[in-house]
Design a protein around this motif. Structure first.
Motif, short mmCIF file in Angstrom:
data_model
loop_
_atom_site.label_atom_id
_atom_site.label_comp_id
_atom_site.label_asym_id
_atom_site.label_seq_id
_atom_site.Cartn_x
_atom_site.Cartn_y
_atom_site.Cartn_z
N GLU A 97 -22.95 -67.85 9.45
CA GLU A 97 -24.13 -67.37 10.18
C GLU A 97 -24.03 -65.87 10.47
N VAL A 98 -25.21 -65.29 10.56
CA VAL A 98 -25.30 -63.87 10.92
C VAL A 98 -26.36 -63.75 12.02
N PHE A 99 -26.03 -63.02 13.07
CA PHE A 99 -27.00 -62.80 14.13
C PHE A 99 -27.64 -61.44 13.93
N ILE A 100 -28.97 -61.42 13.93
CA ILE A 100 -29.62 -60.13 13.74
C ILE A 100 -30.31 -59.69 15.02
N ASP A 101 -30.29 -58.38 15.26
CA ASP A 101 -30.83 -57.82 16.49
C ASP A 101 -32.17 -57.17 16.20
N ALA A 150 -35.06 -56.83 6.71
CA ALA A 150 -34.38 -55.54 6.74
C ALA A 150 -33.27 -55.55 7.78
N ALA A 151 -33.54 -56.16 8.94
CA ALA A 151 -32.54 -56.23 10.00
C ALA A 151 -31.33 -57.05 9.53
N PHE A 152 -31.60 -58.10 8.76
CA PHE A 152 -30.50 -58.92 8.24
C PHE A 152 -29.60 -58.09 7.33
N LEU A 153 -30.25 -57.40 6.41
CA LEU A 153 -29.48 -56.63 5.44
C LEU A 153 -28.64 -55.56 6.14
N LYS A 209 -30.64 -66.00 14.75
CA LYS A 209 -29.55 -66.48 13.89
C LYS A 209 -30.07 -66.76 12.49
N VAL A 210 -29.44 -66.15 11.50
CA VAL A 210 -29.79 -66.43 10.10
C VAL A 210 -28.62 -67.20 9.48
N GLY A 211 -28.91 -68.38 8.98
CA GLY A 211 -27.87 -69.21 8.38
C GLY A 211 -27.45 -68.66 7.03
N ILE A 212 -26.14 -68.69 6.78
CA ILE A 212 -25.61 -68.33 5.45
C ILE A 212 -25.36 -69.63 4.71
#
Lengths: 95, 497, 502
Positions: free
Chosen positions: C118-122, C181-184, C130-133
């Motif tokens: 998981e990655v948390f984006i602000d 974009a925030a995820f990347l 939360k974006v699941g990987i």
């Protein structure tokens, strides 16, 4: 399952093999006889049998992260059918 | 073992080695004799590339080393190399048109090991195109003829395949020994039908680096020799632990020759009952029985074992090998090396034409089979199932080896056949490998030892199969069979007239 | 924090549409040599000069794996809080292309080295999503075909061929181009913190393929509830979106295109599309699309990749503090969520901040960095790594403000001086007499001077004590800004008899 002319044409395309139109039909016949023979594998109950991924009980070798190769652009071009300025040359690719 | 012959080319590798060591002959004398023999032997078409000049230079260098007392294990000994091993600066063709005039800027590990030990290269031997075949008839450089002919006929016979150039060269005394590769039987079957010894080591024993790949999970290099002792000597040098091949195994290489004469008293020899196959000539089965008796007479214990999935081995092989080959041969695309078709409209046309022109019929057939069995919708039914069958076939062997140390089987379902006899029906040709292919699927070592002649005077071989990485026991058992068989026959040199 | 992004719905003719976005990011592994060969990975070499016979797919060549690349993949997986698979397989992905010399790419298909994470984006409003990987796998990069060098030919350079890539695949958890974009950005920050990828998008070290689909309002929530993709639309994959800016453009264009197609009675074909940054549109890539059948199978040249759990654990022990943890720590020091997320976005910036904030108030250090340092960097077009005034020097300035050696105003002048002229801030303050005046005698003298010059104002301030600020300003002017404003304030109150509150 039977392989027809169109199937041969399709897999020849996938394999990037120019198979002459006149060879498609005979090739379908040859492949069919082979696939019919292979059908016997269907008799075996393979449930729960793991597919073999390696015949050896060995650990994969790991290499150290070091630059040990390269600088051989000349050698790479020796056997090339067409090259220029250390590039391999192919007919124009349109994306 | 034949005694030292006045004809240098009739010597075994061991004899020649000892003669050089004793300074009875020089490498140049020996090499010169073979270079001459190869010229005379051209009607056999055993070589694609003769390297006589280079051989004499290597022999000269070897003689200078010998003079300085620097002796490698194969010092000054002239060998023939299957044209599937990349040899630096010497054209390597895989017997295919697609490789064009490919000259590798690198050396395969196996051949490098041989040169490092002082051996001399006589040339590159013919083979089935990309090692796909059992008769050497698929070569783009024409068929090889078996030095043997039936006693009642002058018809040309095949030398087996795919290492047919190597088997013919060894049987016709065109080299002391040769290298081969074995994917489904390509060392053992040609050795058997030319009356000589062929050893396929355990998968991982010899490095595959620099060997043109056919089916990566099955390919294995090995020696083709006149005697079992010679095979032991060759294997010791060919085998190595190679950092450049991820599948090369990390085990020390024993001195197989030293372990050769231990005898087989108490050795358990398994006879797999499934290898009695309908349609196999009685003389093959008779020879098999004889082989078991020879071993028993030397103190071995004969036990019957079962390899229940044997009959599935060939169809399994004809899924796995073509699948791997279809991918391995994708690199022959006319871009970086090899044949490029002229007048291509675009890149796809270039690929299709170059490959269509460059690959022969059998290779194309296998590429198509392989592409089909891996394609969407068929993978599970074919490839995945075949790899499961492989697991079962390997388990069969594991269980059999709980009861025995080696297995004894025939090598081939028949002797050498006439050129052109089996080219119309691919399946008939594929059946040549019925006894050998299981060994590749399970990654085990196998050896064919000449054991007798047919009624018409053609050689037949017996196959011994060993446990993984136990080539020492395998060779010891083979030596026992060789001793008992006392096979001293050589073909009449009809090409010499 | 919310589990799912907020859809930025698009209006079509038949109603509102939701956008659903997933990403596949190709991140080049930071290593000296390639994944399966000893050729260098350095950027910008002469054509085909960093190519081994393995990378060029010569006959008989075999791959041997680079341990560093395995370690980097595991490290990244750990950084994504993901499942590390102790046994993974390499497969061959078969297709023909001039920049793919083997005729296949060695990749991981069924059994990747890293599983779900998981990655948390602000987001700007301070919210975290939360974006699941889905997975991360190792694979070889392809070479490069140059199409503009010759009218009838393409030129092939294999320098990039065989370089290790991590393909990081997300779940379809993003709902707007901002989130994409925030995820990347966040992923880039993580791999840069970890040192597993340099994140350099200009050199192609990070490339993103964006999967875009649209569905009617509610479809996404249904998907999150049931896990079934049925309520989502058919997705299109937009290839090689190689800058943050283009992501927004590509997503917006593609979503609108899909809505138009559907509302026009058409259906979306699952396909690969190329983003054309010049036209600002996506185009179908029929050439690559034709007869996709990669015929994956396990690479027989390689054995299964098996990891020792102790080895993985050892890597875990060496993980640096990651952006989320750093952000939490900064927030605990008193920073707001947004400020903290800005500071941790770049490891160099966070490190600079930490050194700068040593022993001083966290919040004022953050303000100083945001307003003064970053403002000047921005003005001069510099990055934090090129900052002319070191963190230690900034720390010294802040300390001088805190202990009232200089005033806030002087501090800014001081920063300007050392920014352009260099020098040690303390010495500059000494040498140029920039110290704040706290000497009451000097302040009193200045006050007397101001009172004498402005008798009318004295009366006014007595009536309206709030006007005292005017007097403070005059006194500061009189002292050249060096007077301590607090001391001036106190002295004025006494002198003019002003009440305490005023």
């Amino acid at each position: 399952m039977s392989v027809d002319k169109d199937t041969v044409r399709r897999i020849a395309k996938l394999a990037r093999l120019a198979v002459p139109e006149t060879r498609l039909e005979p090739m379908a016949g040859e492949l069919n006889s082979i696939f019919q023979w292979v059908e016997m594998l269907g008799e075996v109950n393979v449930e729960g049998v793991p597919a073999m991924t390696s015949v050896e009980a060995q650990k994969l070798k790991w290499r150290e992260d070091k630059v040990t190769d390269g600088g051989r652009a000349d050698e790479l071009m020796i056997n090339a059918p067409e090259s220029t300025d250390h590039f391999f040359v192919v007919p124009k690719v349109v994306e | 073992m034949p005694p030292i012959s006045s004809d240098l080319t009739a010597m075994t590798l061991a004899e020649a080695r000892d003669a050089i060591k004793a300074k009875k002959i020089s490498s140049k004398e020996l090499t010169g004799a073979f270079v001459k023999a190869i010229e005379v032997g051209r009607p056999l078409n055993a070589f694609i590339t003769e390297a006589g000049e280079q051989a004499m230079l290597m022999a000269d260098a070897s003689d200078r080393r010998i003079a300085k007392g620097e002796m490698g294990a194969l010092e000054g000994l002239p060998l023939a190399i299957k044209d599937l091993f990349c040899t630096k600066g010497v054209r390597t063709t895989a017997a295919s048109k697609i490789l064009g005039n490919f000259v590798p800027p690198y050396e395969s590990t196996v051949t490098q090991n041989l040169w490092d030990a002082g051996a001399v290269m006589l040339g590159k031997t013919n083979l089935d195109e990309f090692a796909m075949g059992s008769s050497n008839e698929t070569s783009a450089f024409g068929p090889v003829f078996n030095p043997w002919r039936a006693s009642n006929s002058n018809a040309n016979l095949v030398p087996g395949g795919s290492s047919g150039g190597s088997s013919a060269a060894v049987a016709a005394d065109l080299c002391l020994a040769a290298t081969g590769t074995d994917t489904g039987g390509s060392i053992r079957q040609p050795a058997a039908v030319t009356g000589r010894v062929g050893l396929k080591p355990t998968y991982g024993r010899c490095s595959r680096f620099g060997i043109v790949a056919f089916a990566s999970s099955l390919d294995q290099a090995g020696p083709m020799t006149k005697t079992v002792r010679d095979a032991a000597i060759m294997l010791k040098t060919m085998a190595s632990v190679d950092a450049k091949d991820s599948t090369s195994v990390n085990l020390p290489v024993p001195d197989y020759e030293k372990l050769l004469e231990g005898g087989i008293k108490g050795l358990k020899v398994g006879i797999p009952k499934e290898y009695r196959i309908e349609g196999v000539p009685a003389e093959i089965n008779a020879l098999w029985t004889k082989g078991a008796e020879w071993m028993k007479a030397q103190g071995a214990e004969i036990v019957e074992v079962s390899l229940p999935h044997t009959k599935y081995a060939l169809p399994t092989y004809y899924i796995v090998a073509p699948a791997e080959c279809s991918s391995n041969l994708a690199r022959y695309d006319g871009v970086r090396f090899g044949h490029r078709a002229s007048g291509a409209r675009d890149i796809t046309d270039l690929y299709e034409k170059s490959r269509g022109e460059g690959f022969g019929a059998e290779v194309q057939r296998r590429i198509l089979i392989g592409t089909y069995v891996l394609s969407a919708g068929y993978y599970d039914a074919y490839y995945a199932r075949a790899q499961k069958l492989r697991t079962l076939i390997k388990r069969d062997f594991d269980q059999a080896f709980e009861k025995c140390d080696v297995l004894l089987t025939p090598t081939t379902p028949g002797p050498a056949f006439a050129v052109g006899a089996k080219t119309t029906d691919p399946l008939e040709m594929y059946l040549q490998d019925v006894f050998t292919v299981t060994v590749n699927l399970a990654g085990l070592p196998g050896i064919s030892v000449p054991a007798g002649l047919t009624e018409t005077g053609l050689p037949l071989g017996l196959q011994l199969i060993g446990k993984a990485f136990d080539e020492a026991t395998l060779l010891r058992a083979a030596y026992a069979v060789e001793t008992a068989a006392d096979f001293k026959h050589s073909p009449a040199k009809w090409w010499n007239l | 924090m919310s589990a799912a992004g907020k859809s930025k719905n698009l209006k079509g003719e038949t109603g509102e549409w939701e956008i659903v976005i997933g990403m596949e990011v190709h991140a080049q592994v930071s290593s000296q040599s390639k994944l399966f060969s000893g050729a260098s990975t350095e950027f910008g070499a002469e054509p085909n000069n960093q190519v081994s016979f393995i990378d060029a797919g010569f006959p008989g060549m075999l791959p041997v794996i680079n341990e560093k690349c395995v370690e980097q993949a595991v490290r990244t997986g750990l950084g994504l809080k993901a499942q590390i698979n102790l046994r993974s397989l390499f497969d061959r992905k078969n297709y023909f292309y001039p920049d793919l010399p083997q005729g296949y790419q060695i990749s991981q298909y069924k059994d990747p080295i890293v599983g779900e994470g998981e990655v948390f984006i602000d987001l700007k409003d301070g919210e975290t999503i939360k974006v699941g990987i889905e997975r991360l796998h190792l694979e070889q990069d392809a070479g490069k075909s140059l199409h503009d060098q010759h009218p009838d030919s393409s030129f092939v350079d294999l320098n990039r061929s065989g370089i290790a890539l991590m393909e990081i695949v997300t779940k379809p958890h993003m709902r707007s181009s901002e989130e994409a974009a925030a995820f990347l950005k966040k992923l880039r920050a993580i791999v840069r913190y970890l040192g597993t990828c340099d994140g350099n998008m200009d050199e192609g070290s990070m490339r993103a393929d964006v999967n875009v689909s649209v569905c009617k309002v509610g479809g996404y929530d249904e998907f999150r509830k049931t896990g079934s993709f049925k309520t989502l639309g058919t997705r299109c994959e937009i290839k090689n979106v190689n800058s943050m800016r283009f992501i927004a453009q590509a997503v917006e264009y593609e979503a609108r295109r899909q809505i138009e197609v559907i509302e026009g009675g058409g259906t979306i074909q699952q396909e690969t599309r190329l983003f054309d940054s010049r036209q600002g549109e996506t185009r179908s890539m029929r050439s690559k699309e034709e007869a996709h059948d990669y015929r994956y199978f396990p690479d027989p040249d390689l054995l299964p990749l098996e990891l020792d759990p102790a080895w993985v654990e050892a890597i875990k022990q060496t993980l640096p503090e990651l952006p989320d943890e750093k952000k939490a720590r900064f927030m605990a020091l008193g920073l707001g969520a947004y400020d903290a997320s800005v500071l941790v976005a770049e490891r160099e910036l966070a490190d600079f901040y930490e050194e700068m904030a040593k022993g001083v108030d966290a919040k004022s250090a953050a303000n100083w960095l945001n307003n003064e340092v970053l403002g000047r960097l921005n003005r001069d077009g510099l990055s934090i790594t090129q900052v002319p005034v070191s963190a230690a020097a900034n720390n010294a300035i802040i300390r001088m403000v805190a202990d009232q050696t200089i005033s806030g105003k002087i501090a800014k002048d001081l920063l300007d001086i050392v920014w352009t002229e260099g020098g040690d801030p303390k010495q500059v303050v000494e040498a140029r007499g920039m110290k704040q005046v706290t000497d009451t005698g000097a302040i009193d003298a200045a006050i007397e001077a101001v009172i004498a010059a402005n008798p009318a104002k004295v009366e006014e301030v007595k009536a309206k004590p709030k006007l005292a600020a005017w007097f403070v300003g005059q006194v500061m002017k009189q002292t050249g800004g060096k007077a301590n404003p607090m001391a001036v304030n106190a002295a004025l109150k006494t002198r003019l008899n002003l009440p305490d509150e005023g």
